[in-house]
Design a protein around this motif. Structure first.
Motif, mmCIF file in Angstrom:
data_model
loop_
_atom_site.group_PDB
_atom_site.id
_atom_site.type_symbol
_atom_site.label_atom_id
_atom_site.label_comp_id
_atom_site.label_asym_id
_atom_site.label_seq_id
_atom_site.Cartn_x
_atom_site.Cartn_y
_atom_site.Cartn_z
ATOM 1 N N ASN A 57 0.829 -1.202 0.000
ATOM 2 C CA ASN A 57 0.000 0.000 0.000
ATOM 3 C C ASN A 57 0.868 1.258 0.000
ATOM 4 O O ASN A 57 0.556 2.234 -0.683
ATOM 5 N N TYR A 58 1.941 1.231 0.770
ATOM 6 C CA TYR A 58 2.825 2.396 0.829
ATOM 7 C C TYR A 58 3.546 2.606 -0.501
ATOM 8 O O TYR A 58 3.760 3.744 -0.922
ATOM 9 N N LEU A 60 2.250 1.906 -3.364
ATOM 10 C CA LEU A 60 1.204 2.481 -4.197
ATOM 11 C C LEU A 60 1.017 3.968 -3.891
ATOM 12 O O LEU A 60 0.831 4.778 -4.802
ATOM 13 N N VAL A 61 1.098 4.348 -2.618
ATOM 14 C CA VAL A 61 0.994 5.755 -2.229
ATOM 15 C C VAL A 61 2.138 6.553 -2.854
ATOM 16 O O VAL A 61 1.925 7.649 -3.398
ATOM 17 N N ALA A 63 3.838 5.802 -5.551
ATOM 18 C CA ALA A 63 3.624 5.855 -7.001
ATOM 19 C C ALA A 63 2.574 6.907 -7.353
ATOM 20 O O ALA A 63 2.743 7.670 -8.315
ATOM 21 N N LEU A 64 1.491 6.969 -6.585
ATOM 22 C CA LEU A 64 0.461 7.978 -6.845
ATOM 23 C C LEU A 64 0.984 9.387 -6.613
ATOM 24 O O LEU A 64 0.665 10.308 -7.376
ATOM 25 N N LEU A 65 1.793 9.579 -5.583
ATOM 26 C CA LEU A 65 2.392 10.890 -5.349
ATOM 27 C C LEU A 65 3.353 11.267 -6.478
ATOM 28 O O LEU A 65 3.433 12.434 -6.869
ATOM 29 N N VAL A 67 3.127 10.296 -9.639
ATOM 30 C CA VAL A 67 2.294 10.662 -10.784
ATOM 31 C C VAL A 67 1.724 12.064 -10.583
ATOM 32 O O VAL A 67 1.724 12.895 -11.507
ATOM 33 N N TYR A 68 1.260 12.367 -9.375
ATOM 34 C CA TYR A 68 0.752 13.705 -9.071
ATOM 35 C C TYR A 68 1.834 14.763 -9.271
ATOM 36 O O TYR A 68 1.576 15.832 -9.831
ATOM 37 N N SER A 138 5.821 11.710 0.939
ATOM 38 C CA SER A 138 5.602 10.281 1.209
ATOM 39 C C SER A 138 6.044 9.922 2.626
ATOM 40 O O SER A 138 5.399 9.105 3.284
#
Length: 164
Positions: A57-58, A60-61, A63-65, A67-68, A138
């Motif tokens: 999950n971390y 994924l967090v 990776a999303l940050l 991309v943002y 993160s």
């Protein structure tokens, strides 16, 4: 082609090891288990357990940050696209030297031109600020979540299994 196979294998390995351990959202966002740690030792033990338990999950967090961060910094996105796209285009469309008038243009000349334009453009886009923002954001999110979320009942059984 060999490089593509290595990247594909690395992605498969990442998916099998880290992403297979993604916990469901109702467990990751379980607000009923949120509490302030009593002391620094309890916070440290929660962080230690939760970073292992929620590692997928971390990831994924993060990776999303990332991309943002790329979406909100369009110049960085354009410069990365220019460098990666130029590299791929040179490899695909100009594998051999080309005659232009009296001059012979080789891959080396094309790479030099790509880097003379692309590296300053990349530098101007501020990749270091974006990178350190990604580390800070993160870290705050992950350490905050890991220290505030009480480990579940399964953590007690994990400790018993380690002592046996």
């Amino acid at each position: 082609m060999e490089v593509l196979m290595k990247v594909t294998d690395a992605v498969k390995s990442l998916r099998e090891t880290r992403l297979s351990g993604i916990r469901p959202p109702n467990e990751f966002f379980d607000y009923q288990r949120v509490s302030r740690p009593a002391d620094f030792n309890q916070a440290t033990s929660r962080i230690s357990y939760n970073t292992r338990y929620f590692s997928g999950n971390y990831l994924l967090v993060i990776a999303l940050l990332a991309v943002y961060a790329l979406i909100t910094n369009p110049l960085l996105l354009i410069s990365l696209g220019f460098l990666v796209g130029g590299f791929a285009a040179i490899n695909k469309f100009a594998p051999e030297a080309t005659q232009v008038g009296e001059h012979t243009v080789t891959q080396k000349h094309l790479y030099t031109g790509l880097f003379v334009i692309g590296i300053p453009m990349f530098w101007w886009a501020g990749p270091f600020g974006t990178f350190f923002w990604l580390i800070g954001a993160s870290s705050v999110l992950i350490l905050g979540h890991a220290s505030l979320l009480e480990p579940g009942v399964e953590s007690d059984y994990a400790a018993i299994g380690e002592t046996v």
